[in-house]
Design a protein around this motif. Structure first.
Motif, mmCIF file in Angstrom:
data_model
loop_
_atom_site.group_PDB
_atom_site.id
_atom_site.type_symbol
_atom_site.label_atom_id
_atom_site.label_comp_id
_atom_site.label_asym_id
_atom_site.label_seq_id
_atom_site.Cartn_x
_atom_site.Cartn_y
_atom_site.Cartn_z
ATOM 1 N N THR A 46 0.827 -1.215 0.000
ATOM 2 C CA THR A 46 0.000 0.000 0.000
ATOM 3 C C THR A 46 0.860 1.263 0.000
ATOM 4 O O THR A 46 0.496 2.275 -0.624
ATOM 5 C CB THR A 46 -0.937 0.022 1.214
ATOM 6 N N SER A 47 2.003 1.237 0.659
ATOM 7 C CA SER A 47 2.889 2.413 0.685
ATOM 8 C C SER A 47 3.467 2.681 -0.697
ATOM 9 O O SER A 47 3.588 3.839 -1.123
ATOM 10 C CB SER A 47 4.005 2.208 1.706
ATOM 11 N N VAL A 48 3.842 1.622 -1.409
ATOM 12 C CA VAL A 48 4.353 1.785 -2.768
ATOM 13 C C VAL A 48 3.272 2.364 -3.675
ATOM 14 O O VAL A 48 3.529 3.267 -4.485
ATOM 15 C CB VAL A 48 4.860 0.437 -3.316
ATOM 16 N N MET A 49 2.050 1.890 -3.538
ATOM 17 C CA MET A 49 0.943 2.405 -4.353
ATOM 18 C C MET A 49 0.637 3.865 -3.995
ATOM 19 O O MET A 49 0.336 4.675 -4.876
ATOM 20 C CB MET A 49 -0.292 1.526 -4.162
ATOM 21 N N TYR A 50 0.703 4.199 -2.718
ATOM 22 C CA TYR A 50 0.459 5.571 -2.282
ATOM 23 C C TYR A 50 1.508 6.522 -2.884
ATOM 24 O O TYR A 50 1.173 7.613 -3.367
ATOM 25 C CB TYR A 50 0.493 5.634 -0.754
ATOM 26 N N CYS A 51 2.770 6.119 -2.853
ATOM 27 C CA CYS A 51 3.841 6.961 -3.382
ATOM 28 C C CYS A 51 3.779 7.088 -4.901
ATOM 29 O O CYS A 51 4.259 8.087 -5.460
ATOM 30 C CB CYS A 51 5.194 6.388 -2.974
ATOM 31 N N SER A 52 3.200 6.108 -5.562
ATOM 32 C CA SER A 52 3.172 6.137 -7.031
ATOM 33 C C SER A 52 2.362 7.304 -7.574
ATOM 34 O O SER A 52 2.584 7.733 -8.713
ATOM 35 C CB SER A 52 2.593 4.818 -7.557
ATOM 36 N N THR A 53 1.431 7.841 -6.796
ATOM 37 C CA THR A 53 0.614 8.967 -7.252
ATOM 38 C C THR A 53 1.134 10.314 -6.748
ATOM 39 O O THR A 53 0.544 11.350 -7.055
ATOM 40 C CB THR A 53 -0.841 8.792 -6.765
ATOM 41 N N ARG A 54 2.242 10.303 -5.996
ATOM 42 C CA ARG A 54 2.736 11.545 -5.387
ATOM 43 C C ARG A 54 4.208 11.817 -5.635
ATOM 44 O O ARG A 54 4.726 12.825 -5.153
ATOM 45 C CB ARG A 54 2.466 11.504 -3.874
#
Length: 206
Positions: A46-54
């Protein structure tokens, strides 16, 4: 200084991402073998996915998000990248904090400036920066203003009358003792006539 703070936050996020990506690489067989997200890997995924948009520093994160979205579904992606649900869904709290779009606190800015000055051995007076960041004048300026301020001029008090001076301390004199003697003339015209008569007598005597 805000740019320096943002860069520092981004470096911290990239370091966390590096650890998560190494973990996912090692556990990739386990991810492929399970149709659902393993609980011990949920924070990393989930952290990797969160960072992918920011973040734009690692464009490959978008491909990783697409792969996880195909495996776990759109709702999983939405919960991981949405600010309202990311923390509760398992995204690393430090990642959320470092990527938050908020202005740094004045204390953080001042601390960063002091750290930079100490690192490069700069003799820096922080009073002016404190004035700008906190909206308060530095202490030395307040002291200088106090030194040059004009003291108040004392107002002279009128001398007490003889009747008041002779009275006992803490007691006012009797109002009757302060009354002036009554004039023997009823009006100004009578006083003027008397003065003229006195002048005629003085002339005759001369």
């Amino acid at each position: 200084v805000e740019g320096v703070i943002r860069d520092t936050h981004m470096i911290a996020v990239l370091e966390i991402l590096e650890l998560f990506l190494e973990l996912l690489t090692v556990r990739l067989p386990l991810i492929a073998a399970n149709p659902t997200c393993p609980e011990d890997l949920k924070e990393a995924i989930t952290s990797v996915m969160y960072c992918s948009t920011r973040t734009t520093e690692v464009p490959e994160l978008a491909n990783i998000r697409t792969q996880f979205g195909a495996k776990y579904g759109k709702e999983f992606i939405h919960a991981a990248v949405n600010d309202d649900t990311a923390k509760a869904f398992g995204v690393n709290s430090l990642v959320i904090q470092k990527l938050a779009v908020v202005a740094p606190l004045p204390e953080t800015k001042l601390s960063t400036l002091k750290d930079i000055a100490n690192e490069y051995d700069v003799d820096w007076d922080s009073s002016s920066a404190t004035s700008v960041l906190f909206g308060k004048p530095p202490t030395d300026l307040l002291a200088l203003e106090a030194q040059h301020s004009t003291p108040p001029v004392p107002v002279a008090q009128p001398a007490p009358s003889a009747a008041v001076a002779g009275s006992a301390p803490g007691h006012l004199p009797n109002p009757e003792s302060l009354q002036l003697p009554k004039s023997q003339y009823n009006d100004a015209a009578a006083a003027a006539a008397a003065a003229a008569a006195a002048a005629d007598q003085a002339t005759a005597a001369a």
